[in-house]
Design a protein around this motif. Structure first.
Motif, PDB file in Angstrom:
ATOM      1  N   UNK A 144      69.674  32.576  31.642  1.00  9.65           N
ATOM      2  CA  UNK A 144      68.685  31.935  30.765  1.00  9.65           C
ATOM      3  C   UNK A 144      69.044  32.081  29.290  1.00  9.65           C
ATOM      4  N   UNK A 145      69.404  33.282  28.869  1.00  7.69           N
ATOM      5  CA  UNK A 145      69.725  33.507  27.465  1.00  7.69           C
ATOM      6  C   UNK A 145      70.945  32.686  27.043  1.00  7.69           C
ATOM      7  N   UNK A 146      71.940  32.640  27.919  1.00  2.15           N
ATOM      8  CA  UNK A 146      73.154  31.889  27.619  1.00  2.15           C
ATOM      9  C   UNK A 146      72.865  30.391  27.531  1.00  2.15           C
ATOM     10  N   UNK A 147      72.112  29.898  28.508  1.00  2.00           N
ATOM     11  CA  UNK A 147      71.769  28.475  28.519  1.00  2.00           C
ATOM     12  C   UNK A 147      71.021  28.099  27.245  1.00  2.00           C
ATOM     13  N   UNK A 148      70.079  28.933  26.849  1.00  3.82           N
ATOM     14  CA  UNK A 148      69.282  28.635  25.657  1.00  3.82           C
ATOM     15  C   UNK A 148      70.142  28.634  24.398  1.00  3.82           C
ATOM     16  N   UNK A 149      71.027  29.612  24.258  1.00  5.09           N
ATOM     17  CA  UNK A 149      71.893  29.672  23.084  1.00  5.09           C
ATOM     18  C   UNK A 149      72.835  28.476  23.038  1.00  5.09           C
ATOM     19  N   UNK A 150      73.419  28.131  24.173  1.00  2.00           N
ATOM     20  CA  UNK A 150      74.350  27.013  24.208  1.00  2.00           C
ATOM     21  C   UNK A 150      73.647  25.697  23.869  1.00  2.00           C
ATOM     22  N   UNK A 151      72.392  25.575  24.275  1.00  2.00           N
ATOM     23  CA  UNK A 151      71.623  24.396  23.889  1.00  2.00           C
ATOM     24  C   UNK A 151      71.399  24.359  22.383  1.00  2.00           C
ATOM     25  N   UNK A 152      71.082  25.516  21.803  1.00  2.00           N
ATOM     26  CA  UNK A 152      70.867  25.595  20.361  1.00  2.00           C
ATOM     27  C   UNK A 152      72.140  25.221  19.597  1.00  2.00           C
ATOM     28  N   UNK A 153      73.279  25.492  20.194  1.00  4.94           N
ATOM     29  CA  UNK A 153      74.559  25.213  19.546  1.00  4.94           C
ATOM     30  C   UNK A 153      75.106  23.838  19.911  1.00  4.94           C
ATOM     31  N   UNK A 154      74.269  23.019  20.544  1.00  4.70           N
ATOM     32  CA  UNK A 154      74.634  21.637  20.877  1.00  4.70           C
ATOM     33  C   UNK A 154      75.931  21.558  21.670  1.00  4.70           C
ATOM     34  N   UNK A 155      76.039  22.438  22.667  1.00  2.00           N
ATOM     35  CA  UNK A 155      77.251  22.457  23.484  1.00  2.00           C
ATOM     36  C   UNK A 155      77.277  21.324  24.508  1.00  2.00           C
ATOM     37  N   UNK A 157      74.967  17.478  25.866  1.00  2.00           N
ATOM     38  CA  UNK A 157      73.941  16.491  25.541  1.00  2.00           C
ATOM     39  C   UNK A 157      72.676  16.696  26.360  1.00  2.00           C
ATOM     40  N   UNK A 158      72.829  17.020  27.636  1.00  2.00           N
ATOM     41  CA  UNK A 158      71.702  17.283  28.511  1.00  2.00           C
ATOM     42  C   UNK A 158      71.872  18.650  29.153  1.00  2.00           C
ATOM     43  N   UNK A 159      70.758  19.314  29.429  1.00  2.00           N
ATOM     44  CA  UNK A 159      70.825  20.642  30.012  1.00  2.00           C
ATOM     45  C   UNK A 159      71.547  20.588  31.357  1.00  2.00           C
ATOM     46  N   UNK A 160      72.620  21.353  31.519  1.00  7.39           N
ATOM     47  CA  UNK A 160      73.376  21.320  32.775  1.00  7.39           C
ATOM     48  C   UNK A 160      72.760  22.251  33.815  1.00  7.39           C
ATOM     49  N   UNK A 161      73.210  22.124  35.035  1.00  8.09           N
ATOM     50  CA  UNK A 161      72.849  23.100  36.056  1.00  8.09           C
ATOM     51  C   UNK A 161      73.614  24.396  35.801  1.00  8.09           C
ATOM     52  N   UNK A 203      79.116  24.879  19.431  1.00  5.52           N
ATOM     53  CA  UNK A 203      79.995  25.452  20.443  1.00  5.52           C
ATOM     54  C   UNK A 203      80.719  24.338  21.182  1.00  5.52           C
ATOM     55  N   UNK A 204      82.034  24.438  21.243  1.00  2.18           N
ATOM     56  CA  UNK A 204      82.845  23.472  21.958  1.00  2.18           C
ATOM     57  C   UNK A 204      83.306  24.108  23.268  1.00  2.18           C
ATOM     58  N   UNK A 205      82.833  23.555  24.378  1.00  2.00           N
ATOM     59  CA  UNK A 205      83.196  24.094  25.678  1.00  2.00           C
ATOM     60  C   UNK A 205      84.548  23.550  26.137  1.00  2.00           C
ATOM     61  N   UNK A 206      85.243  24.279  27.030  1.00  2.00           N
ATOM     62  CA  UNK A 206      86.565  23.864  27.475  1.00  2.00           C
ATOM     63  C   UNK A 206      86.565  22.479  28.132  1.00  2.00           C
ATOM     64  N   UNK A 207      85.550  22.192  28.958  1.00  4.10           N
ATOM     65  CA  UNK A 207      85.446  20.870  29.576  1.00  4.10           C
ATOM     66  C   UNK A 207      84.062  20.316  29.337  1.00  4.10           C
ATOM     67  N   UNK A 208      83.981  19.007  29.240  1.00  4.38           N
ATOM     68  CA  UNK A 208      82.711  18.329  28.955  1.00  4.38           C
ATOM     69  C   UNK A 208      81.820  18.385  30.178  1.00  4.38           C
ATOM     70  N   UNK A 209      80.522  18.623  29.954  1.00  2.00           N
ATOM     71  CA  UNK A 209      79.582  18.632  31.082  1.00  2.00           C
ATOM     72  C   UNK A 209      78.696  17.394  31.037  1.00  2.00           C
TER      73      UNK A 209
END
Length: 209
Positions: A144-155, A157-161, A203-209
């Motif tokens: 949960x904490x990770x998902x929330x932070x990554x959303x805040x950092x615009x990692x 477009x839509x919340x992933x599973x 945050x730029x993730x290694x692969x696009x979700x």
């Protein structure tokens, strides 16, 4: 314009800001495994009360824990919420620890993870936490904490599973088991602060979700 950083840079920033966490917080393997079940859908304050009850009753002796009757176990862990189910899950996990973990430790990480997911009450997050802190495997926990932070950092477009985020990060995850366990701890500790420190980062993730 937001400064772009990757997962490794995020880890370094958190590490410099918060210092080493040395998770999992426990005095024994049995206490650690117990905490991994009890923390599901509750907070650590509640878990501490349950752990104190179990310590007083069993001293976290494995055989003593497994010898508790279902009703005794439910009563002792009641502060952690959902105690009826957690009593079943905890007995299942501790039984596997006693009887199976030595053999499972020889499995490759993907097969080991699948095996952990067969245990009652062990879902994706708890399986990954077990991989990190018991089996010492390098893996990513998309909690949960990770998902929330990554959303805040615009990692994204839509919340992933859970699994989409995990698989995206792990596609280029060059972390040692120690670094991976520290990264999870740092993300959770930062999440508890409810800080907007990363509002100017993307945050730029290694692969696009």
């Amino acid at each position: 314009m937001a400064k772009q950083i990757d997962v490794r840079k995020l880890f370094e920033i958190l590490q410099n800001a918060l210092g080493r966490q040395n998770w999992w917080p426990a005095n024994s393997t049995e206490e650690m495994l117990t905490g991994m079940v009890l923390i599901q859908n509750t907070n650590w304050k509640n878990v501490d009360k349950s752990l104190a009850n179990l310590e007083k009753r069993t001293h976290f002796d494995l055989n003593a824990l497994l010898s508790l009757s279902p009703d005794e176990l439910k009563e002792l862990i009641q502060p952690s919420d959902f105690f009826n189910n957690k009593a079943i899950y905890l007995h299942s996990l501790l039984s596997a620890y006693k009887n199976d973990f030595a053999d499972w430790a020889t499995l490759a990480t993907p097969k080991l993870r699948k095996q952990l997911l067969t245990l009652k009450g062990i879902g994706n997050e708890t399986a990954d936490v077990l991989l990190l802190y018991y089996f010492k495997r390098s893996t990513f926990v998309a909690d949960h904490y990770t998902m929330r932070l990554f959303q805040q950092m615009n990692a994204f477009e839509q919340k992933p599973t859970y699994m989409k985020l995990k698989n995206s990060v792990e596609s280029d995850f060059h972390f040692t088991p120690d670094e991976a366990s520290e990264f999870h701890a740092l993300l959770d500790e930062f999440g508890k602060l409810k800080s907007d420190f990363f509002k100017d980062y993307q945050l730029v993730l290694p692969t696009k979700i």
